[in-house]
Design a protein around this motif. Structure first.
Motif, PDB file in Angstrom:
ATOM      1  N   UNK A  47      -7.873 -61.131  -6.127  1.00  0.00           N
ATOM      2  CA  UNK A  47      -7.665 -60.718  -7.510  1.00  0.00           C
ATOM      3  C   UNK A  47      -7.246 -59.252  -7.526  1.00  0.00           C
ATOM      4  N   UNK A  48      -6.646 -58.837  -8.639  1.00  0.00           N
ATOM      5  CA  UNK A  48      -6.158 -57.470  -8.755  1.00  0.00           C
ATOM      6  C   UNK A  48      -7.270 -56.453  -8.482  1.00  0.00           C
ATOM      7  N   UNK A  49      -8.466 -56.757  -8.957  1.00  0.00           N
ATOM      8  CA  UNK A  49      -9.598 -55.841  -8.794  1.00  0.00           C
ATOM      9  C   UNK A  49     -10.114 -55.726  -7.375  1.00  0.00           C
ATOM     10  N   UNK A  50      -9.573 -56.535  -6.467  1.00  0.00           N
ATOM     11  CA  UNK A  50      -9.999 -56.457  -5.066  1.00  0.00           C
ATOM     12  C   UNK A  50      -9.287 -55.346  -4.306  1.00  0.00           C
ATOM     13  N   UNK A  51      -8.296 -54.713  -4.921  1.00  0.00           N
ATOM     14  CA  UNK A  51      -7.590 -53.618  -4.271  1.00  0.00           C
ATOM     15  C   UNK A  51      -8.569 -52.503  -3.943  1.00  0.00           C
ATOM     16  N   UNK A  52      -8.665 -52.176  -2.666  1.00  0.00           N
ATOM     17  CA  UNK A  52      -9.660 -51.206  -2.210  1.00  0.00           C
ATOM     18  C   UNK A  52      -9.481 -51.003  -0.715  1.00  0.00           C
ATOM     19  N   UNK A  53     -10.301 -50.103  -0.158  1.00  0.00           N
ATOM     20  CA  UNK A  53     -10.391 -49.954   1.297  1.00  0.00           C
ATOM     21  C   UNK A  53     -11.575 -50.782   1.767  1.00  0.00           C
ATOM     22  N   UNK A  54     -11.354 -51.615   2.769  1.00  0.00           N
ATOM     23  CA  UNK A  54     -12.422 -52.422   3.342  1.00  0.00           C
ATOM     24  C   UNK A  54     -12.778 -51.827   4.702  1.00  0.00           C
ATOM     25  N   UNK A  55     -14.022 -51.379   4.799  1.00  0.00           N
ATOM     26  CA  UNK A  55     -14.492 -50.677   5.981  1.00  0.00           C
ATOM     27  C   UNK A  55     -15.487 -51.530   6.757  1.00  0.00           C
ATOM     28  N   UNK A  56     -15.365 -51.462   8.065  1.00  0.00           N
ATOM     29  CA  UNK A  56     -16.335 -52.110   8.948  1.00  0.00           C
ATOM     30  C   UNK A  56     -17.094 -51.010   9.682  1.00  0.00           C
ATOM     31  N   UNK A  57     -18.367 -51.198   9.869  1.00  0.00           N
ATOM     32  CA  UNK A  57     -19.185 -50.248  10.616  1.00  0.00           C
ATOM     33  C   UNK A  57     -20.112 -51.017  11.540  1.00  0.00           C
ATOM     34  N   UNK A  58     -20.579 -50.350  12.591  1.00  0.00           N
ATOM     35  CA  UNK A  58     -21.554 -50.984  13.472  1.00  0.00           C
ATOM     36  C   UNK A  58     -22.615 -49.975  13.880  1.00  0.00           C
ATOM     37  N   UNK A  59     -23.775 -50.502  14.252  1.00  0.00           N
ATOM     38  CA  UNK A  59     -24.858 -49.657  14.751  1.00  0.00           C
ATOM     39  C   UNK A  59     -25.553 -50.384  15.887  1.00  0.00           C
ATOM     40  N   UNK A  60     -26.201 -49.606  16.771  1.00  0.00           N
ATOM     41  CA  UNK A  60     -26.818 -50.193  17.967  1.00  0.00           C
ATOM     42  C   UNK A  60     -27.894 -51.211  17.578  1.00  0.00           C
ATOM     43  N   UNK A  61     -28.723 -50.790  16.635  1.00  0.00           N
ATOM     44  CA  UNK A  61     -29.740 -51.684  16.090  1.00  0.00           C
ATOM     45  C   UNK A  61     -29.817 -51.460  14.594  1.00  0.00           C
ATOM     46  N   UNK A  62     -30.518 -52.323  13.905  1.00  0.00           N
ATOM     47  CA  UNK A  62     -30.692 -52.197  12.462  1.00  0.00           C
ATOM     48  C   UNK A  62     -31.351 -50.860  12.142  1.00  0.00           C
ATOM     49  N   UNK A  63     -30.737 -50.101  11.235  1.00  0.00           N
ATOM     50  CA  UNK A  63     -31.306 -48.825  10.822  1.00  0.00           C
ATOM     51  C   UNK A  63     -30.833 -47.634  11.628  1.00  0.00           C
ATOM     52  N   UNK A  64     -30.119 -47.864  12.708  1.00  0.00           N
ATOM     53  CA  UNK A  64     -29.589 -46.759  13.511  1.00  0.00           C
ATOM     54  C   UNK A  64     -28.321 -46.203  12.862  1.00  0.00           C
ATOM     55  N   UNK A  65     -27.817 -45.124  13.423  1.00  0.00           N
ATOM     56  CA  UNK A  65     -26.625 -44.487  12.881  1.00  0.00           C
ATOM     57  C   UNK A  65     -25.448 -45.461  12.873  1.00  0.00           C
ATOM     58  N   UNK A  66     -24.690 -45.420  11.791  1.00  0.00           N
ATOM     59  CA  UNK A  66     -23.555 -46.321  11.643  1.00  0.00           C
ATOM     60  C   UNK A  66     -22.262 -45.574  11.957  1.00  0.00           C
ATOM     61  N   UNK A  67     -21.375 -46.266  12.653  1.00  0.00           N
ATOM     62  CA  UNK A  67     -20.073 -45.712  13.008  1.00  0.00           C
ATOM     63  C   UNK A  67     -19.005 -46.608  12.387  1.00  0.00           C
ATOM     64  N   UNK A  68     -18.050 -45.960  11.726  1.00  0.00           N
ATOM     65  CA  UNK A  68     -17.074 -46.692  10.940  1.00  0.00           C
ATOM     66  C   UNK A  68     -15.741 -46.847  11.667  1.00  0.00           C
ATOM     67  N   UNK A  69     -15.063 -47.941  11.351  1.00  0.00           N
ATOM     68  CA  UNK A  69     -13.695 -48.133  11.778  1.00  0.00           C
ATOM     69  C   UNK A  69     -12.742 -47.444  10.815  1.00  0.00           C
ATOM     70  N   UNK A  70     -11.428 -47.529  11.078  1.00  0.00           N
ATOM     71  CA  UNK A  70     -10.442 -46.841  10.249  1.00  0.00           C
ATOM     72  C   UNK A  70     -10.198 -47.506   8.898  1.00  0.00           C
ATOM     73  N   UNK A  71     -10.674 -48.747   8.735  1.00  0.00           N
ATOM     74  CA  UNK A  71     -10.529 -49.424   7.456  1.00  0.00           C
ATOM     75  C   UNK A  71      -9.244 -50.215   7.318  1.00  0.00           C
ATOM     76  N   UNK A  72      -9.250 -51.134   6.363  1.00  0.00           N
ATOM     77  CA  UNK A  72      -8.052 -51.879   5.952  1.00  0.00           C
ATOM     78  C   UNK A  72      -7.816 -51.584   4.479  1.00  0.00           C
TER      79      UNK A  72
END
Lengths: 109, 113
Positions: free
Chosen positions: B83-108
């Motif tokens: 839908x038109x309202x879905x226009x946005x940046x979609x970011x993925x992030x990962x962390x070693x374990x739940x609650x640890x520091x998150x590191x992001x990808x460049x996004x789509x």
């Protein structure tokens, strides 16, 4: 409801000036992270603070976590044009991050 | 240096079409996150995985969005129909374990016309 309020939302300064960005909440967080994001890119982690009252320095950047772990500040000394970008604070709670709306910083030569 | 990979970097689609985004987290990171960032705002969590299991998808619009991480490594986020309202940046992030520091990808960056 915005759990984390950042201020100011926009900041335009001259190179060499100092600035402070604030991140405030009525909620307690287990940690507070600051990110910097450039246009079209993902956020890059700058620092994580976890202890109330903690102060961390990263070159010209100084980060502080409030004593009650509800607020944080980012201070930049002698800003440079390369500091331009979107600064995001994010509070950690129950394994998730809650982001503020960001502060758009523009440093002009 | 280990990084989170995302593809594509940019996607333009027409409304009612299907789109899919791919994310490969940092090797060894058990937790993977998908965020949506509307221009001028901070990222908002859509879904969170611990290995192959969904930990939190409370903010995922499940009528049109789906996410999977079948082998607990890479992940796909799908929107159908866009839908038109879905226009946005979609970011993925990962962390070693739940609650640890998150590191992001460049996004789509998604644009829905």
């Amino acid at each position: 409801t915005q759990l984390l309020e950042q201020s100011p939302q926009f900041l335009s300064i001259q190179e060499g000036e100092n600035l402070t960005v604030y991140c405030n909440s009525s909620s307690v967080f287990s940690s507070l992270q600051w990110y910097r994001q450039e246009p079209g890119e993902g956020p890059v982690l700058l620092v994580t603070v976890v202890t109330g009252g903690e102060v961390k320095k990263l070159k010209r950047l100084t980060f502080q976590f409030g004593d009650a772990r509800k607020d944080s500040s980012l201070h930049i000394t002698a800003a440079q044009t390369g500091d331009t970008g979107l600064y995001l604070c994010a509070g950690g709670r129950v394994g998730k991050l809650i982001f503020g709306q960001g502060t758009e910083l523009s440093v002009k030569p | 240096e280990a990084e989170v990979a995302q593809s594509p970097r940019y996607k333009i689609t027409e409304k009612s079409q299907a789109v899919a985004f791919w994310c490969d987290p940092i090797s060894g990171h058990a937790t993977l996150y998908w965020y949506r960032q509307i221009l001028g705002q901070g990222p908002e969590l859509l879904v969170q995985f611990q290995d192959e299991s969904v930990v939190d998808d409370s903010q995922l619009p499940k009528d049109r969005f789906s996410a999977e991480r079948l082998k607990g490594v890479d992940s796909t986020l799908k929107i159908q129909p866009a839908e038109l309202g879905d226009s946005a940046m979609y970011l993925c992030a990962s962390s070693f374990i739940l609650g640890a520091e998150q590191f992001f990808g460049p996004g789509t960056r998604l644009t829905v016309l």
